[in-house]
Design a protein around this motif. Structure first.
Motif, PDB file in Angstrom:
ATOM      1  N   THR A 171       0.899  -1.271  -0.121  1.00 28.70           N
ATOM      2  CA  THR A 171      -0.084   0.026   0.046  1.00 28.70           C
ATOM      3  C   THR A 171       0.736   1.056   0.109  1.00 28.70           C
ATOM      4  O   THR A 171       1.887   1.475   0.794  1.00 28.70           O
ATOM      5  N   PRO A 172       0.625   2.446  -0.801  1.00 29.07           N
ATOM      6  CA  PRO A 172       1.483   3.373  -0.841  1.00 29.07           C
ATOM      7  C   PRO A 172       1.173   4.125   0.275  1.00 29.07           C
ATOM      8  O   PRO A 172      -0.025   4.334   0.698  1.00 29.07           O
ATOM      9  N   ARG A 173       2.316   4.756   0.960  1.00 26.75           N
ATOM     10  CA  ARG A 173       2.203   5.641   1.971  1.00 26.75           C
ATOM     11  C   ARG A 173       1.437   6.858   1.956  1.00 26.75           C
ATOM     12  O   ARG A 173       0.691   7.117   2.749  1.00 26.75           O
ATOM     13  N   ALA A 174       1.549   7.344   0.683  1.00 29.25           N
ATOM     14  CA  ALA A 174       0.731   8.437   0.339  1.00 29.25           C
ATOM     15  C   ALA A 174      -0.843   8.246   0.465  1.00 29.25           C
ATOM     16  O   ALA A 174      -1.570   9.018   0.735  1.00 29.25           O
ATOM     17  N   GLU A 175      -0.918   6.981   0.038  1.00 28.40           N
ATOM     18  CA  GLU A 175      -2.643   6.499   0.124  1.00 28.40           C
ATOM     19  C   GLU A 175      -2.990   6.525   1.174  1.00 28.40           C
ATOM     20  O   GLU A 175      -4.124   6.855   1.804  1.00 28.40           O
ATOM     21  N   VAL A 176      -2.311   5.934   2.256  1.00 30.03           N
ATOM     22  CA  VAL A 176      -2.496   6.021   3.924  1.00 30.03           C
ATOM     23  C   VAL A 176      -2.615   7.427   4.519  1.00 30.03           C
ATOM     24  O   VAL A 176      -3.825   7.450   5.047  1.00 30.03           O
ATOM     25  N   LEU A 177      -1.808   8.398   4.131  1.00 33.52           N
ATOM     26  CA  LEU A 177      -2.064   9.609   4.564  1.00 33.52           C
ATOM     27  C   LEU A 177      -3.295  10.138   4.097  1.00 33.52           C
ATOM     28  O   LEU A 177      -3.981  10.970   4.753  1.00 33.52           O
TER      29      LEU A 177
END
Length: 384
Positions: free
Chosen positions: A213-219
């Motif tokens: 999962t992309p970190r930017a997506e989690v944020l």
């Protein structure tokens, strides 16, 4: 003779059809009625598995009375090709039809192994947990700090299993910098985090993630959830709330979050700050001073110095009037609600009471007495 033979054949065919119909009805009853399972089990369906292997495993576990009937029922329902990998909690008495629905419907696994990354104010902790079907409770298998401790063998093992679930649990009161640093330390995520999110814009909550999962997506998910909470809390504000905009609510909520970890106190703490704002008094709260020193990058790790209490920073509420310019942490929903719906009190002071909570006061004399009691408690603790 031919007539007699034909009559006999028709009779035999009728009996056979009757018996076949009975067998079908019996099979349907076996497929849809309560199953023989006496205690819950965690059924693991491996990637690349098939209905034959699953049915045999279910029969071995005592979850179905007949593997062939299970397969026939699944085929009749046209679900044999819809098998989904994962771990499924099968409850006692679940029918073959119910189990078929579970393992073909998909979605998140309901048992098996879970890795929880707990992002707290002082540290990030990874927990490897496994659900015990008998008690429906998680049993801890390993615990460590990513990037600090040696990676446990149990963690390495479950990271290689396809049905392991992953969850990031964000605590109330963490700063945006702490969140980004934590996400960067998690090997289950991928990609760059991007720009540092504005303070207060991330929602403390639990987030399901998957490997890669992309970190930017989690944020982005955290930001969206906080926007929804801010809007919901602002819609419930009391007419006499001291804050006049959602942004001010977010700032005040972050201060409330850092001042108390006791849920029942949030609205009392909010009443103190509300009273001070309405009376034109300075907030004089230590967490804002600390933020002015650290700017949310790490934990101070010591007491405040007198020079820091006097130093002018945009967040030092011993020096500035009103609210600081930004939140000092990411507040949870309860603190947002408290900021716009404080208790109605005359309190303008509070200090720690030694139990984890606070003693509140309406006058300086009462407050000084509470401070003296707190200092006695501190002295006793230092001597023990």
């Amino acid at each position: 003779m031919w007539r007699s033979l034909a009559s006999n054949m028709l009779t035999v065919l009728a009996v056979a059809l009757f018996l076949l119909g009975g067998v079908i009805l019996w099979g349907q009853s076996q497929y849809t009625s309560d199953g023989p399972l006496e205690a819950a089990i965690c059924l693991r369906v491996e990637r690349g598995s098939n209905i034959t292997r699953v049915s045999e495993k279910l029969e071995e576990e005592g979850a179905v009375s007949s593997a062939p009937i299970f397969r026939i029922g699944a085929k009749y329902a046209d679900k044999t090709s819809q098998l989904k990998a994962g771990s499924y909690l099968v409850q006692p008495g679940t029918s073959m039809e119910g189990i078929t629905d579970q393992i073909t419907r998909g979605g998140a696994s309901t048992c098996g192994t879970e890795v929880v990354y707990r992002v707290g104010v002082t540290r990030v902790l990874a927990e490897v947990r496994e659900l015990d079907p008998a008690t429906n409770r998680f049993v801890e298998r390993a615990e460590f700090q990513p990037g600090v401790d040696e990676t446990p063998v149990d963690y390495t093992r479950v990271r290689g299993e396809g049905d392991t679930r992953y969850r990031i649990a964000l605590a109330e009161g963490v700063t945006s910098w702490q969140v980004v640093e934590a996400l960067n330390a998690l090997d289950v995520l991928d990609g760059a985090a991007g720009d540092l999110p504005a303070e207060g814009t991330l929602a403390p909550d639990s987030y399901e993630v998957r490997p890669g999962t992309p970190r930017a997506e989690v944020l982005a998910d955290m930001v969206t959830r906080q926007q929804e909470r801010v809007a919901a809390a602002w819609a419930t504000r009391a007419p006499d709330a001291a804050v006049t905009t959602p942004e001010e609510m977010l700032i005040l909520a972050s201060i409330i979050e850092k001042e108390t970890g006791v849920a029942s106190e949030r609205r009392q703490v909010a009443s103190v700050f509300t009273n001070r704002l309405n009376r034109g008094m300075r907030l004089q709260t230590d967490p804002t001073v600390i933020y002015g020193v650290t700017e949310g990058k790490g934990v101070l790790g010591r007491g405040l110095r007198q020079s820091e209490l006097r130093r002018a920073t945009p967040w030092n509420t011993y020096v500035i009037e009103g609210l600081p310019p930004t939140p000092i942490a990411n507040p949870g929903l309860a603190s947002l609600e408290a900021a716009v719906n404080p208790d109605t009190t005359d309190f303008i002071f509070f200090v720690a009471d030694g139990t984890g909570g606070h003693a509140f006061a309406e006058t300086l004399a009462e407050h000084n007495a509470n401070v003296a009691k707190w200092r006695e408690i501190e002295a006793q603790r230092q001597n023990n």
